[in-house]
Write an enzyme that holds these catalytic residues in place. Structure first.
Site, PDB file in Angstrom:
ATOM      1  N   PRO A  89      69.712  40.258   2.719  1.00  0.00           N
ATOM      2  CA  PRO A  89      70.133  39.408   1.339  1.00  0.00           C
ATOM      3  C   PRO A  89      69.035  38.154   1.510  1.00  0.00           C
ATOM      4  O   PRO A  89      69.030  37.638   2.542  1.00  0.00           O
ATOM      5  CB  PRO A  89      71.381  38.880   1.377  1.00  0.00           C
ATOM      6  CG  PRO A  89      71.933  39.259   2.817  1.00  0.00           C
ATOM      7  CD  PRO A  89      70.789  40.331   3.503  1.00  0.00           C
TER       8      PRO A  89
ATOM      9  N   CYS B 233      74.484  31.223   6.969  1.00  0.00           N
ATOM     10  CA  CYS B 233      73.468  30.392   6.097  1.00  0.00           C
ATOM     11  C   CYS B 233      73.511  29.030   6.757  1.00  0.00           C
ATOM     12  O   CYS B 233      74.253  28.380   7.150  1.00  0.00           O
ATOM     13  CB  CYS B 233      73.870  30.191   4.609  1.00  0.00           C
ATOM     14  SG  CYS B 233      72.308  29.294   3.904  1.00  0.00           S
TER      15      CYS B 233
ATOM     16  N   GLY C 137      66.633  39.886  12.299  1.00  0.00           N
ATOM     17  CA  GLY C 137      66.243  38.857  12.913  1.00  0.00           C
ATOM     18  C   GLY C 137      64.657  39.460  13.518  1.00  0.00           C
ATOM     19  O   GLY C 137      64.705  40.192  14.377  1.00  0.00           O
TER      20      GLY C 137
HETATM   21  C1  LIG Z   1      63.876  32.754   1.422  1.00  0.00           C
HETATM   22  C2  LIG Z   1      64.998  33.128   2.211  1.00  0.00           C
HETATM   23  C3  LIG Z   1      66.428  33.374   1.517  1.00  0.00           C
HETATM   24  C4  LIG Z   1      67.442  33.753   2.411  1.00  0.00           C
HETATM   25  N1  LIG Z   1      68.591  33.828   1.644  1.00  0.00           N
HETATM   26  C5  LIG Z   1      69.686  34.423   2.187  1.00  0.00           C
HETATM   27  C6  LIG Z   1      70.943  34.673   1.611  1.00  0.00           C
HETATM   28  O1  LIG Z   1      71.062  34.594   0.356  1.00  0.00           O
HETATM   29  N2  LIG Z   1      71.852  35.237   2.131  1.00  0.00           N
HETATM   30  C7  LIG Z   1      72.068  35.592   3.671  1.00  0.00           C
HETATM   31  O2  LIG Z   1      72.719  36.182   4.154  1.00  0.00           O
HETATM   32  N3  LIG Z   1      70.611  35.318   4.328  1.00  0.00           N
HETATM   33  C8  LIG Z   1      69.590  34.804   3.711  1.00  0.00           C
HETATM   34  N4  LIG Z   1      68.398  34.587   4.396  1.00  0.00           N
HETATM   35  C9  LIG Z   1      68.462  35.082   5.761  1.00  0.00           C
HETATM   36  C10 LIG Z   1      67.819  36.486   5.857  1.00  0.00           C
HETATM   37  O3  LIG Z   1      68.830  37.321   5.178  1.00  0.00           O
HETATM   38  C11 LIG Z   1      67.801  36.957   7.259  1.00  0.00           C
HETATM   39  O4  LIG Z   1      68.837  36.811   7.896  1.00  0.00           O
HETATM   40  C12 LIG Z   1      66.583  36.201   8.057  1.00  0.00           C
HETATM   41  O5  LIG Z   1      65.360  35.975   7.244  1.00  0.00           O
HETATM   42  C13 LIG Z   1      66.205  36.644   9.300  1.00  0.00           C
HETATM   43  O6  LIG Z   1      65.743  37.983   9.368  1.00  0.00           O
HETATM   44  P1  LIG Z   1      64.101  38.189   9.453  1.00  0.00           P
HETATM   45  O7  LIG Z   1      63.723  37.504  10.538  1.00  0.00           O
HETATM   46  O8  LIG Z   1      63.993  39.556   9.169  1.00  0.00           O
HETATM   47  O9  LIG Z   1      63.513  37.319   8.170  1.00  0.00           O
HETATM   48  C14 LIG Z   1      67.327  33.947   3.803  1.00  0.00           C
HETATM   49  C15 LIG Z   1      65.985  34.008   4.286  1.00  0.00           C
HETATM   50  C16 LIG Z   1      65.008  33.743   3.710  1.00  0.00           C
HETATM   51  C17 LIG Z   1      63.529  33.834   4.369  1.00  0.00           C
END
Ligand SMILES: Cc1cc2nc3c(=O)[nH]c(=O)nc-3n(C[C@H](O)[C@H](O)[C@H](O)COP(=O)(O)O)c2cc1C
Length: 328
Positions: free
Chosen positions: A16, A100, A201
């Site tokens: 998300p 968050c 992550g």
């Molecule tokens: C632009 C952006 C918006 C995000 N919004 C949410 C959100 O609405 N809900 C949530 O659980 N995590 C949110 N996250 C966190 C991501 O879901 C994820 O946990 C985080 O980016 C780490 O994963 P990654 O390293 O694959 O990006 C957001 C991350 C980004 C970059």
């Protein structure tokens, strides 16, 4: 792995992401192989006020299933009401955001703030679990900071109160979305609980995805920023896991075709101006491997109407720039 009645074999989920995983991007990722998608996080207080933004974020199409609606908040009664409102839309499950990092969210005792108050987390989430028939899942982090990694006790508590699956973003709140991930906690969690564990992550390539599955024994993985940068990562990862080698690089022509489709979906669902403007964050992801990517992107950024962008992309489609294959 199972979430309620859903049966999924080593799923790859789209994370998300607020302002990113709207309906158009979810549909594209779904078509490119994402096995689970989530709404952007929806404020429980906004939902109770029936704010347009909150209600809009919850809309989804049947073809997106399985989908979870993610809600956040720091007040138990509001979260219960928000979960009941979400349930009326019949998503496959409801996901609670307990990770968050953003100040505004933490200030409301929501998101990662729940990692500072495990008793509140337990009360709030168990209140939601008991109030809805749909499965409830949780997405959280390792802990607030490296001196306060609480994820094993949190996982045990969540299983006890009836949470159906847990996604662990393998960073702390202090790290936000950047920095090293620590997957070493996952086997320790898996030793203690039976509910499915989804790892999130730092998964940015098919090779990392496969390594995370193998090294952690997790049930599923979730990709966030790696999908913004490359929405094809779901398809590529599945190919890699089935065949033990990377697929042919995605042609630039296919990137343009998918980008056009994504942009059109954005316009259909948001109207022309908003659909075009909010799509801008995706130009880099589709274009970064093009020669002259920066120039193409800055030209496209000038437009607020659909047609000139499609015209420019069509020109690109037939130019030499799109003929060159790229490396993954
Ligand atoms: C632009 C952006 C918006 C995000 N919004 C949410 C959100 O609405 N809900 C949530 O659980 N995590 C949110 N996250 C966190 C991501 O879901 C994820 O946990 C985080 O980016 C780490 O994963 P990654 O390293 O694959 O990006 C957001 C991350 C980004 C970059």
């Amino acid at each position: 792995m199972k979430i309620g009645k859903l049966n999924l074999d080593r799923p790859i989920a789209l994370a998300p992401m607020e302002s990113v995983t709207d309906l158009s991007f979810r549909l594209i990722c779904k078509q490119l192989g994402a096995d689970i998608v989530y709404s952007e996080f929806v404020s429980s207080e906004g939902l109770i006020r029936k704010s347009d933004k909150a209600l809009r974020k919850m809309q989804f199409l049947e073809e997106e299933r399985p989908i979870g609606i993610q809600i956040y908040g720091g007040i138990e009664s509001s979260m219960i009401t928000a979960a009941k409102i979400s349930q009326e839309l019949s998503p496959d499950f409801i996901d609670i955001n307990a990770g968050c990092w953003v100040k505004n969210v933490v200030k409301q005792n929501a998101g990662a703030a729940l990692l500072k108050d495990i008793l509140l987390m337990e009360k709030l989430i168990s209140g939601v679990v008991l109030s809805v028939q749909l499965p409830v899942t949780v997405k959280t982090r390792l802990g607030w900071d490296t001196d306060n990694i609480k994820i094993v006790e949190v996982a045990k508590m969540l299983e006890t109160i009836g949470v159906a699956a847990l996604t662990v973003h393998c960073r702390t709140r202090v790290q936000a979305h950047k920095g090293d991930v620590d997957y070493s906690w996952i086997p320790k969690i898996k030793e203690k609980v039976k509910i499915p564990i989804i790892v999130n992550g730092g998964i940015t390539t098919p090779e990392i995805a496969a390594r995370v599955f193998e090294s952690t024994g997790c049930d599923g993985i979730m990709i966030g920023q790696g999908a913004i940068n490359n929405p094809f990562i779901f398809r590529e990862t599945k190919y890699y896991m089935q065949n033990g080698e990377l697929p042919q690089p995605i042609s630039l022509n296919e990137k343009i075709e998918v980008m056009k489709k994504h942009l059109k979906l954005s316009v259909i669902h948001k109207g022309e101006k908003r659909g075009v403007i909010e799509f801008r964050k995706h130009y880099s992801g589709y274009l970064h491997s093009f020669p002259n990517a920066a120039r193409i992107r800055s030209e496209l950024m000038k437009f607020t109407e659909l047609e000139p962008i499609l015209d420019n992309l069509d020109k690109l489609l037939h130019s030499d720039e799109a003929e060159i294959s790229i490396k993954l």
